[in-house]
Design a protein around this motif. Sequence first.
Motif, short mmCIF file in Angstrom:
data_model
loop_
_atom_site.label_atom_id
_atom_site.label_comp_id
_atom_site.label_asym_id
_atom_site.label_seq_id
_atom_site.Cartn_x
_atom_site.Cartn_y
_atom_site.Cartn_z
N ILE A 50 14.04 -49.47 12.33
CA ILE A 50 14.70 -49.73 11.37
C ILE A 50 14.50 -50.68 10.40
N ASP A 51 14.19 -49.99 9.07
CA ASP A 51 13.32 -51.86 8.66
C ASP A 51 14.86 -52.65 8.40
N GLU A 52 14.14 -53.78 8.65
CA GLU A 52 15.44 -54.95 8.85
C GLU A 52 16.67 -55.34 7.25
N TYR A 53 15.49 -55.05 6.56
CA TYR A 53 15.77 -55.93 5.13
C TYR A 53 16.45 -54.84 4.37
N LYS A 54 16.57 -53.02 4.48
CA LYS A 54 17.29 -52.08 4.44
C LYS A 54 18.53 -52.37 5.44
N LEU A 55 18.02 -52.49 6.73
CA LEU A 55 19.28 -53.00 7.28
C LEU A 55 20.75 -53.29 6.73
N ARG A 56 19.90 -54.47 6.88
CA ARG A 56 20.64 -55.71 5.96
C ARG A 56 21.47 -55.64 4.53
N GLU A 57 20.91 -54.78 3.63
CA GLU A 57 21.51 -54.33 2.47
C GLU A 57 21.75 -53.60 2.25
N ALA A 58 22.41 -52.86 3.29
CA ALA A 58 23.35 -51.59 3.57
C ALA A 58 24.16 -51.67 4.44
N ILE A 59 24.58 -52.86 4.72
CA ILE A 59 26.17 -53.49 5.35
C ILE A 59 26.52 -54.55 4.64
N ASN A 60 24.98 -55.23 3.65
CA ASN A 60 25.75 -56.74 3.35
C ASN A 60 26.57 -55.76 1.56
N GLN A 61 26.04 -54.64 1.38
CA GLN A 61 26.56 -54.26 0.04
C GLN A 61 27.96 -53.03 0.65
N THR A 62 28.53 -53.19 2.04
CA THR A 62 30.08 -53.24 2.65
C THR A 62 31.33 -54.35 1.97
N GLY A 63 30.44 -55.37 1.84
CA GLY A 63 31.30 -56.41 2.83
C GLY A 63 31.42 -57.28 3.57
N TYR A 64 30.52 -56.69 4.57
CA TYR A 64 30.41 -57.63 6.06
C TYR A 64 28.95 -57.46 5.30
N ARG A 65 28.94 -59.27 6.47
CA ARG A 65 27.35 -60.03 6.21
C ARG A 65 27.08 -59.80 7.90
#
Length: 85
Positions: A50-65
């Motif tokens: 899974i693309d690491e950047y897209k994974l981080r982006e999807a989760i960061n958009q929820t307010g979690y880091r």
Amino acid sequence: MLKIILGIDGMACGMCETHINNVIRKSFPVKKVASSHRKGETVIIAEHEIDEYKLREAINQTGYRVTGIKTEPYERKSFSIFKRS
């Protein structure tokens, strides 16, 4: 198969775990996902990277880091009714 372990900052309860799991399931083709607010981690089982950047982006958009990502081969544990000697 791959096992992707994410460090997640900000989860405080079971609803937080569910929120993270739902975002991952909706955004990526995964076999299994499980989160633990106590451990501060999410474990994903997927057939492909899974693309690491897209994974981080999807989760960061929820307010979690996302605090870290570790990928390792995943081997399904076999079950046997026979005791090994």
